[in-house]
Write a protein that holds these residues in place. Structure first.
Motif, PDB file in Angstrom:
ATOM      1  N   PRO A 143      28.302  -7.664  23.228  1.00  0.00           N
ATOM      2  CA  PRO A 143      29.189  -7.874  24.314  1.00  0.00           C
ATOM      3  C   PRO A 143      28.637  -8.142  25.716  1.00  0.00           C
ATOM      4  N   HIS A 144      27.179  -7.758  25.765  1.00  0.00           N
ATOM      5  CA  HIS A 144      26.854  -7.977  27.220  1.00  0.00           C
ATOM      6  C   HIS A 144      25.797  -9.152  26.954  1.00  0.00           C
ATOM      7  N   ALA A 145      25.954  -9.924  25.954  1.00  0.00           N
ATOM      8  CA  ALA A 145      25.111 -11.434  26.076  1.00  0.00           C
ATOM      9  C   ALA A 145      25.203 -12.137  27.154  1.00  0.00           C
ATOM     10  N   HIS A 146      26.404 -12.381  27.705  1.00  0.00           N
ATOM     11  CA  HIS A 146      26.382 -13.401  29.036  1.00  0.00           C
ATOM     12  C   HIS A 146      25.546 -12.976  30.049  1.00  0.00           C
ATOM     13  N   LEU A 147      25.014 -12.014  30.215  1.00  0.00           N
ATOM     14  CA  LEU A 147      24.107 -11.795  31.291  1.00  0.00           C
ATOM     15  C   LEU A 147      22.448 -11.568  30.446  1.00  0.00           C
ATOM     16  N   ASP A 148      22.181 -11.918  29.646  1.00  0.00           N
ATOM     17  CA  ASP A 148      21.047 -11.846  28.862  1.00  0.00           C
ATOM     18  C   ASP A 148      20.182 -12.857  28.912  1.00  0.00           C
ATOM     19  N   LEU A 149      19.297 -13.239  29.878  1.00  0.00           N
ATOM     20  CA  LEU A 149      18.466 -14.411  29.600  1.00  0.00           C
ATOM     21  C   LEU A 149      17.937 -14.790  28.159  1.00  0.00           C
ATOM     22  N   ALA A 150      17.410 -13.852  27.456  1.00  0.00           N
ATOM     23  CA  ALA A 150      16.580 -14.024  26.212  1.00  0.00           C
ATOM     24  C   ALA A 150      17.886 -14.655  25.453  1.00  0.00           C
ATOM     25  N   LYS A 178      18.129 -18.096  26.177  1.00  0.00           N
ATOM     26  CA  LYS A 178      16.732 -18.793  25.645  1.00  0.00           C
ATOM     27  C   LYS A 178      16.568 -19.320  24.087  1.00  0.00           C
ATOM     28  N   ARG A 179      17.346 -18.266  23.372  1.00  0.00           N
ATOM     29  CA  ARG A 179      17.223 -18.320  21.940  1.00  0.00           C
ATOM     30  C   ARG A 179      18.289 -19.633  21.667  1.00  0.00           C
ATOM     31  N   LEU A 180      19.327 -19.671  22.272  1.00  0.00           N
ATOM     32  CA  LEU A 180      20.386 -20.532  21.927  1.00  0.00           C
ATOM     33  C   LEU A 180      19.851 -22.015  22.301  1.00  0.00           C
ATOM     34  N   ALA A 181      19.212 -21.988  23.507  1.00  0.00           N
ATOM     35  CA  ALA A 181      18.730 -23.508  23.864  1.00  0.00           C
ATOM     36  C   ALA A 181      17.420 -23.789  22.930  1.00  0.00           C
ATOM     37  N   LEU A 208      15.969 -21.873  31.947  1.00  0.00           N
ATOM     38  CA  LEU A 208      15.964 -22.553  30.420  1.00  0.00           C
ATOM     39  C   LEU A 208      15.095 -23.809  30.518  1.00  0.00           C
ATOM     40  N   ALA A 209      14.747 -24.393  31.766  1.00  0.00           N
ATOM     41  CA  ALA A 209      14.050 -25.703  31.723  1.00  0.00           C
ATOM     42  C   ALA A 209      12.499 -25.330  31.288  1.00  0.00           C
ATOM     43  N   GLY A 210      12.181 -24.145  31.874  1.00  0.00           N
ATOM     44  CA  GLY A 210      10.773 -23.681  31.607  1.00  0.00           C
ATOM     45  C   GLY A 210      10.553 -23.020  29.984  1.00  0.00           C
ATOM     46  N   ALA A 211      11.743 -22.831  29.274  1.00  0.00           N
ATOM     47  CA  ALA A 211      11.850 -22.234  28.079  1.00  0.00           C
ATOM     48  C   ALA A 211      12.105 -23.375  26.846  1.00  0.00           C
ATOM     49  N   THR A 212      12.320 -24.715  27.503  1.00  0.00           N
ATOM     50  CA  THR A 212      12.589 -25.848  26.448  1.00  0.00           C
ATOM     51  C   THR A 212      11.621 -26.847  26.872  1.00  0.00           C
ATOM     52  N   LEU A 229      28.427 -16.804  18.668  1.00  0.00           N
ATOM     53  CA  LEU A 229      27.034 -16.907  19.019  1.00  0.00           C
ATOM     54  C   LEU A 229      26.305 -15.855  18.761  1.00  0.00           C
ATOM     55  N   PRO A 230      25.063 -15.886  18.560  1.00  0.00           N
ATOM     56  CA  PRO A 230      24.116 -17.215  18.276  1.00  0.00           C
ATOM     57  C   PRO A 230      24.577 -17.631  16.537  1.00  0.00           C
ATOM     58  N   ALA A 231      25.198 -16.910  15.829  1.00  0.00           N
ATOM     59  CA  ALA A 231      25.195 -17.279  14.496  1.00  0.00           C
ATOM     60  C   ALA A 231      25.867 -18.349  14.167  1.00  0.00           C
ATOM     61  N   GLY A 232      26.854 -18.912  14.768  1.00  0.00           N
ATOM     62  CA  GLY A 232      27.480 -20.083  14.604  1.00  0.00           C
ATOM     63  C   GLY A 232      26.834 -21.414  14.995  1.00  0.00           C
TER      64      GLY A 232
END
Length: 445
Positions: free
Chosen positions: A29-36, A39-42, A82-86, A395-398
Motif C-alpha cells: 500500500p506504500h508502493a506509490h512512493l517507492d522509486l524501486a 523502476k521495476r515496472l519500467a 526512470l530515464a536513468g533506469a531504462t 501492479l506489479p503482477a498484472g
C-alpha cells in the motif's frame, strides 16, 4: 510484423488501476512512493518492448484518501529517475496547461528530453474541477471552452520556446572563442490573451525537436484540440463500434486541419485481467470486485455525475433527469461515457460502481492470454485503434503477466516487435518525423 505497427503504452498507477488492488495480500500500500517499484515496472515494460510508459497527475489531491493510496510523486521528477533506469522506453508525463506557466513547463520537458536521449512525452491536460482551481487562488474552475483556449495558446508558446534555439546554434569554436551563434537564437516575444513570454528558453532545442504531444480529451473541444496538436490520444472506449467511430472521426479532423492522419495515434485504454483459463481470469476479476467498498465508489460517482451526496441509491438505477453533457464543465466525455454505459446495460448503481472500479470507464476485459491478444488484434485490425494504453489492474503482477503471457502471443501474431530496433527516440517509436524548427531558414537547394 504487421504493415501497421501496434503501439503499446504502459499506464502505471501505484498498486494498479483497480481501486481495490492495494487490499490484495501481495500488494504494497506504500508502493506509490517507492522509486524501486517504478523502476521495476519500467524495466518490465521495456522487456515487453512497449513504446512508452505513462504517469497521470493532477494539481489536486485526487479522490478519497480512505478509498485507495492517495498522493503521487511529481511525474517529471519521477520520469527523470526512470530515464536513468531504462534505455529505450518512452517517458510520458502529465502536466496541466491550466495551472502551469509555459516557460517553466517547456524547460522541464526539454530537460527530460535531453536527459533521456529523446524519450520525453507530454500528456496535455486542461484540469477540470473547482478543487484544483481553489489550490491556485481561484474561486472556481474556468469554463470548459476557456480552458481549451488557454491550452491552445500555451501550446503555441511552448512550441516557440522549444524552437527558440536552432539546432546548429552551438558552434563550440575553441580557436575563435565562440561557443554559440546568437543569430540563431529566436526569443518568442509573445503577447497573447493568456500569456506574455519574452525570452528564449534557457535549454537548447530538445533532441526530438519537441516532446511527443499526447492528449486525452474526447469532448468536442478536446477533439478539436487533438486535431490541431496531438500526436497520440489516450481515450476511453467501451465498444468496438464506438471506438471505430471515434478513431475515424479524429483522423478526419486531423486531415481537415492539414495534418497527416498517420501522425496521430489513437490508443484506447484496456484493463486486462489475465488467467491461464477463462474461469481463472473470471475468478481473479471477482476477487477484485469483492474488495470494493461500495460507499467509496458511491461518493466518487455522485461527484462525477454532479449529484448531491446521498442522491444515488446502490440498488437503483441512475436518475432519469441527469444533466446533459453541455451542462457539465469538467470531464465532459467521461461523464457521457459513464451515463451511456449505465443506460445501455441497464446497470444499477452498485453494478456500475463495480464496472468502474477496474478502470474508471476504460474497457475491462477478463480472459486468457490468447483471448486478450485476440481482442487487441480485432480492435487494431478493424480500425478502432492504433495501439493500446495497457492499464494493469494490479501492479506489479498484472504487468508481469501481460509481458510474460500476452506479449509473446502478440509477437507470434506478427503484431509486436521482438526488439526495439534502430529508432532511438519516442517520436521514432511512434513513426513520427522530427519537426522542423519554425524559425530556421530553409536550406537552399
Amino acid at each position: 510484423m504487421s504493415a501497421r505497427e501496434l503501439h503499446l503504452n504502459a499506464f502505471l498507477l501505484n498498486t494498479g488501476h483497480h481501486e481495490a488492488s492495494w487490499r490484495l495480500p501481495e500488494s504494497d500500500p506504500h508502493a506509490h512512493l517507492d522509486l524501486a517499484h517504478y523502476k521495476r515496472l519500467a524495466r518490465t515494460a521495456e522487456r515487453g518492448t512497449f513504446d512508452s510508459l505513462f504517469l497521470a497527475d493532477s494539481p489536486v489531491l485526487f479522490g478519497d484518501v480512505g478509498q485507495r493510496p492517495a498522493g503521487t510523486l511529481e511525474p517529471l521528477t519521477l520520469l527523470t529517475a526512470l530515464a536513468g533506469a531504462t534505455e529505450h522506453i518512452g517517458l510520458i508525463g502529465t502536466a496541466s496547461t491550466s495551472y502551469n506557466a509555459p516557460y517553466d513547463l517547456a524547460r522541464r520537458f526539454a530537460s527530460l528530453d535531453h536527459v533521456s536521449g529523446g524519450r520525453a512525452g507530454w500528456n496535455i491536460v486542461t484540469t477540470a474541477g473547482a478543487e484544483a482551481a481553489r489550490n491556485f487562488g481561484l474561486d472556481g474552475e474556468p469554463a470548459h471552452a476557456e480552458r481549451y483556449a488557454r491550452a491552445a495558446e500555451f501550446l503555441d508558446v511552448a512550441l516557440k520556446l522549444w524552437d527558440s534555439w536552432e539546432d546548429d546554434l552551438v558552434v563550440a569554436d575553441k580557436a575563435a572563442g565562440v561557443w554559440g551563434d546568437g543569430s540563431r537564437l529566436h526569443p518568442p516575444r509573445h503577447r497573447g490573451t493568456y500569456f506574455r513570454v519574452e525570452g528564449a528558453l534557457d535549454v537548447p532545442r530538445p533532441p526530438q525537436g519537441h516532446p511527443l504531444l499526447v492528449q486525452a480529451g474526447s469532448s468536442e473541444d478536446g477533439k478539436r484540440f487533438a486535431a490541431r496538436y496531438a500526436e497520440a490520444v489516450f481515450t476511453a472506449q467501451q465498444t468496438l463500434a464506438g471506438a471505430r467511430a471515434f478513431h475515424a472521426d479524429l483522423k478526419a479532423r486531423v486531415r481537415a486541419a492539414g495534418r497527416d492522419p498517420g501522425h496521430l495515434k489513437v490508443l484506447p485504454g484496456i484493463v486486462p485481467v489475465v488467467g491461464s483459463t477463462e474461469a481463472e481470469a473470471r475468478r481473479a476479476e471477482q476477487v477484485l470486485a469483492d474488495h470494493i467498498v461500495p460507499e467509496h465508489g458511491l461518493r466518487r460517482l455522485e461527484h462525477l455525475l454532479r449529484q448531491e451526496p446521498g442522491t444515488l441509491r446502490l440498488d437503483a438505477r441512475l436518475p432519469a433527469d441527469l444533466p446533459p453533457e453541455d451542462a457539465v464543465e469538467g470531464a465532459k466525455s467521461r461523464y457521457t461515457l459513464v451515463v451511456e454505459l449505465a443506460r445501455r446495460e441497464r446497470l444499477t448503481v452498485r453494478q456500475l460502481i463495480t464496472r468502474l472500479g477496474g478502470g474508471r470507464g476504460h474497457l475491462t476485459f477478463a480472459g486468457t492470454p490468447e483471448q486478450v491478444a485476440a481482442t487487441i488484434e480485432t480492435w487494431f485490425r478493424s480500425g478502432a485503434a492504433d495501439g493500446f494504453n495497457i492499464m494493469p489492474p494490479v501492479l506489479p503482477a498484472g504487468l508481469d503477466t501481460f509481458v510474460d503471457q500476452v506479449v509473446p502471443v502478440l509477437r507470434a501474431r506478427g503484431l509486436l516487435r521482438h526488439e526495439y530496433g534502430p529508432r532511438r527516440t519516442l517520436r521514432g517509436r511512434y513513426g513520427l518525423p522530427r519537426p522542423a524548427n519554425q524559425y530556421a531558414t530553409p536550406a537552399l537547394v
